[in-house]
Design a protein around this motif. Structure first.
Motif, PDB file in Angstrom:
ATOM      1  N   PHE A  44       0.842  -1.182   0.000  1.00  0.00           N
ATOM      2  CA  PHE A  44       0.000   0.000   0.000  1.00  0.00           C
ATOM      3  C   PHE A  44       0.884   1.241   0.000  1.00  0.00           C
ATOM      4  N   PRO A  45       0.621   2.179  -0.919  1.00  0.00           N
ATOM      5  CA  PRO A  45       1.476   3.378  -1.020  1.00  0.00           C
ATOM      6  C   PRO A  45       1.208   4.373   0.110  1.00  0.00           C
ATOM      7  N   VAL A  46       1.771   4.094   1.261  1.00  0.00           N
ATOM      8  CA  VAL A  46       1.484   4.869   2.457  1.00  0.00           C
ATOM      9  C   VAL A  46       1.978   6.303   2.352  1.00  0.00           C
ATOM     10  N   SER A  47       3.177   6.500   1.776  1.00  0.00           N
ATOM     11  CA  SER A  47       3.712   7.861   1.740  1.00  0.00           C
ATOM     12  C   SER A  47       2.868   8.769   0.850  1.00  0.00           C
ATOM     13  N   THR A  48       2.396   8.249  -0.277  1.00  0.00           N
ATOM     14  CA  THR A  48       1.537   9.067  -1.150  1.00  0.00           C
ATOM     15  C   THR A  48       0.243   9.424  -0.439  1.00  0.00           C
ATOM     16  N   LEU A  49      -0.353   8.451   0.235  1.00  0.00           N
ATOM     17  CA  LEU A  49      -1.580   8.717   0.982  1.00  0.00           C
ATOM     18  C   LEU A  49      -1.336   9.761   2.065  1.00  0.00           C
ATOM     19  N   GLY A  50      -0.264   9.571   2.808  1.00  0.00           N
ATOM     20  CA  GLY A  50       0.061  10.500   3.892  1.00  0.00           C
ATOM     21  C   GLY A  50       0.296  11.914   3.386  1.00  0.00           C
ATOM     22  N   ILE A  51       1.045  12.014   2.302  1.00  0.00           N
ATOM     23  CA  ILE A  51       1.327  13.316   1.703  1.00  0.00           C
ATOM     24  C   ILE A  51       0.037  14.003   1.276  1.00  0.00           C
ATOM     25  N   ASN A  52      -0.812  13.259   0.590  1.00  0.00           N
ATOM     26  CA  ASN A  52      -2.042  13.874   0.087  1.00  0.00           C
ATOM     27  C   ASN A  52      -2.998  14.267   1.207  1.00  0.00           C
ATOM     28  N   VAL A  53      -3.143  13.411   2.198  1.00  0.00           N
ATOM     29  CA  VAL A  53      -4.045  13.739   3.309  1.00  0.00           C
ATOM     30  C   VAL A  53      -3.501  14.926   4.103  1.00  0.00           C
ATOM     31  N   LEU A  54      -2.204  14.924   4.390  1.00  0.00           N
ATOM     32  CA  LEU A  54      -1.590  16.048   5.105  1.00  0.00           C
ATOM     33  C   LEU A  54      -1.750  17.339   4.307  1.00  0.00           C
ATOM     34  N   GLY A  55      -1.467  17.269   3.009  1.00  0.00           N
ATOM     35  CA  GLY A  55      -1.591  18.447   2.155  1.00  0.00           C
ATOM     36  C   GLY A  55      -3.006  18.988   2.136  1.00  0.00           C
ATOM     37  N   CYS A  56      -3.988  18.100   2.172  1.00  0.00           N
ATOM     38  CA  CYS A  56      -5.378  18.548   2.162  1.00  0.00           C
ATOM     39  C   CYS A  56      -5.774  19.152   3.502  1.00  0.00           C
ATOM     40  N   ALA A  57      -5.269  18.596   4.584  1.00  0.00           N
ATOM     41  CA  ALA A  57      -5.520  19.209   5.892  1.00  0.00           C
ATOM     42  C   ALA A  57      -4.938  20.622   5.912  1.00  0.00           C
ATOM     43  N   GLY A  61       4.104  15.688 -10.739  1.00  0.00           N
ATOM     44  CA  GLY A  61       3.719  15.849  -9.340  1.00  0.00           C
ATOM     45  C   GLY A  61       3.267  17.265  -9.032  1.00  0.00           C
ATOM     46  N   ALA A  62       3.892  18.252  -9.660  1.00  0.00           N
ATOM     47  CA  ALA A  62       3.516  19.639  -9.416  1.00  0.00           C
ATOM     48  C   ALA A  62       2.388  20.097 -10.331  1.00  0.00           C
ATOM     49  N   LEU A  63       2.316  19.492 -11.506  1.00  0.00           N
ATOM     50  CA  LEU A  63       1.227  19.848 -12.425  1.00  0.00           C
ATOM     51  C   LEU A  63      -0.113  19.403 -11.847  1.00  0.00           C
ATOM     52  N   THR A  64      -0.096  18.239 -11.201  1.00  0.00           N
ATOM     53  CA  THR A  64      -1.332  17.736 -10.607  1.00  0.00           C
ATOM     54  C   THR A  64      -1.412  18.135  -9.140  1.00  0.00           C
ATOM     55  N   THR A  65      -2.604  18.046  -8.591  1.00  0.00           N
ATOM     56  CA  THR A  65      -2.792  18.460  -7.214  1.00  0.00           C
ATOM     57  C   THR A  65      -3.941  17.712  -6.569  1.00  0.00           C
ATOM     58  N   TYR A  66      -3.754  17.249  -5.349  1.00  0.00           N
ATOM     59  CA  TYR A  66      -4.865  16.690  -4.597  1.00  0.00           C
ATOM     60  C   TYR A  66      -5.459  17.751  -3.677  1.00  0.00           C
ATOM     61  N   SER A  67      -4.627  18.706  -3.257  1.00  0.00           N
ATOM     62  CA  SER A  67      -5.102  19.705  -2.294  1.00  0.00           C
ATOM     63  C   SER A  67      -6.127  20.643  -2.930  1.00  0.00           C
ATOM     64  N   THR A  68      -5.827  21.175  -4.108  1.00  0.00           N
ATOM     65  CA  THR A  68      -6.790  22.057  -4.765  1.00  0.00           C
ATOM     66  C   THR A  68      -8.049  21.276  -5.136  1.00  0.00           C
ATOM     67  N   PHE A  69      -7.868  20.055  -5.575  1.00  0.00           N
ATOM     68  CA  PHE A  69      -8.990  19.179  -5.925  1.00  0.00           C
ATOM     69  C   PHE A  69      -9.928  19.005  -4.735  1.00  0.00           C
ATOM     70  N   SER A  70      -9.381  18.697  -3.582  1.00  0.00           N
ATOM     71  CA  SER A  70     -10.243  18.450  -2.429  1.00  0.00           C
ATOM     72  C   SER A  70     -10.813  19.753  -1.877  1.00  0.00           C
ATOM     73  N   TYR A  71     -10.047  20.828  -1.924  1.00  0.00           N
ATOM     74  CA  TYR A  71     -10.567  22.105  -1.442  1.00  0.00           C
ATOM     75  C   TYR A  71     -11.725  22.585  -2.318  1.00  0.00           C
ATOM     76  N   GLU A  72     -11.561  22.460  -3.618  1.00  0.00           N
ATOM     77  CA  GLU A  72     -12.634  22.875  -4.526  1.00  0.00           C
ATOM     78  C   GLU A  72     -13.887  22.023  -4.315  1.00  0.00           C
ATOM     79  N   THR A  73     -13.685  20.735  -4.021  1.00  0.00           N
ATOM     80  CA  THR A  73     -14.820  19.853  -3.737  1.00  0.00           C
ATOM     81  C   THR A  73     -15.535  20.311  -2.475  1.00  0.00           C
ATOM     82  N   LEU A  74     -14.756  20.616  -1.450  1.00  0.00           N
ATOM     83  CA  LEU A  74     -15.332  21.103  -0.194  1.00  0.00           C
ATOM     84  C   LEU A  74     -16.126  22.384  -0.426  1.00  0.00           C
TER      85      LEU A  74
END
Lengths: 148, 127
Positions: A51-64, B76-89
């Motif tokens: 399971f890609p734990v670091s990618t998950l952790g990075i994305n969840v932390l970044g979203c927080a 990695g920089a072109l894509t984003t999960y943070s903006t994606f989730s913030y916009e969803t919120l």
């Protein structure tokens, strides 16, 4: 236009679209965020099939963190037009990644680890959305508590 | 960790992040709807490119330097999960639950398809 780019001054005018200062801030922030992601990935490498734990952790932390940041930018730091572009679009946008998430799942599925692929598929958006929602709500509560 | 590796990542990212910003602004200026087409575009595009890179790497056709600069850095920089989730919120907060749910399902679906397609293309071309 994404709220994240807006910074603290509401909608940036069209004339700021190619503003070199904003672009530089985004590039610098992106570089910092990507460096962080790379270093975290080196510290916690994902074994193939695991399971890609670091990618998950990075994305969840970044979203927080973006949940915290956007409340601050919109409601507290109302004099910093580069905060959104640098920290949000730049650092957190560079730190988090959608492409690695997608390719991780693809690789796991193609290598036959379908269960882990599905788990990774679901865990990231669930974790990310919970993180941004709770972080924003908590930051808002604290910020309003402090201005009372 | 070699300094050159970090430099490659940082260089790719310094291009990918502003490209995401410019793409988002260009797309949104033409389609200023509730649905965040700008972020969707970069996320799917980045997944396609990384997919191609991964497929090519599996076929032995890509150096680690290119993987760092284009994969880890640029995609990695072109894509984003943070903006994606913030916009969803934000869509949920502004009472647009259906586009919000659509954003999640369609972005992930399209991103995954792009990664699969990219990997197939990459393997075919570099095999």
């Amino acid at each position: 236009m994404s709220d994240v780019h807006q910074g603290a001054n509401g909608r940036q005018g069209r004339h700021l679209q190619h503003n070199p200062t904003v672009l530089t801030a985004v590039a610098a922030g992106g570089a910092i965020g990507a460096a962080g992601r790379y270093l975290v990935g080196l510290a916690w490498p994902a074994a193939p099939g695991a399971f890609p734990v670091s990618t998950l952790g990075i994305n969840v932390l970044g979203c927080a963190l973006i949940g915290v940041l956007m409340v601050l930018v919109r409601e507290v730091w109302t004099g910093h037009p580069l905060a959104g572009p640098f920290l949000g679009t730049g650092v957190l946008g560079g730190f988090t990644t959608f492409s690695t998430y997608a390719v991780d799942i693809q690789r796991l599925a193609v290598d036959g680890h379908v269960g882990i692929a599905f788990l990774s598929l679901a865990a990231t958006p669930v974790g990310a959305l919970l993180a941004v929602w709770m972080a924003a709500a908590t930051t808002r509560r604290i910020a309003r508590g402090m201005t009372r | 960790m070699r300094p050159l590796s970090l430099l490659l990542v940082v260089t790719g990212a310094a291009i990918g992040a502003p490209l995401r910003y410019l793409t988002d602004r260009a797309v949104q200026s033409r389609h200023d709807t509730v649905f965040p087409w700008g972020t969707f575009t970069v996320n799917v595009l980045g997944s396609l490119i990384l997919g191609i890179l991964t497929g090519a790497a599996a076929a032995g056709g890509v150096s680690s330097q290119v993987q760092l600069a284009v994969g880890t850095g640029f995609c990695g920089a072109l894509t984003t999960y943070s903006t994606f989730s913030y916009e969803t919120l934000r869509m949920f907060e502004k009472d647009h639950p259906r586009p919000a749910v659509c954003n999640v399902l369609v972005s992930i679906g399209a991103g995954l398809l792009a990664a699969l397609l990219g990997a197939a293309i990459g393997q075919k071309i570099w095999a």
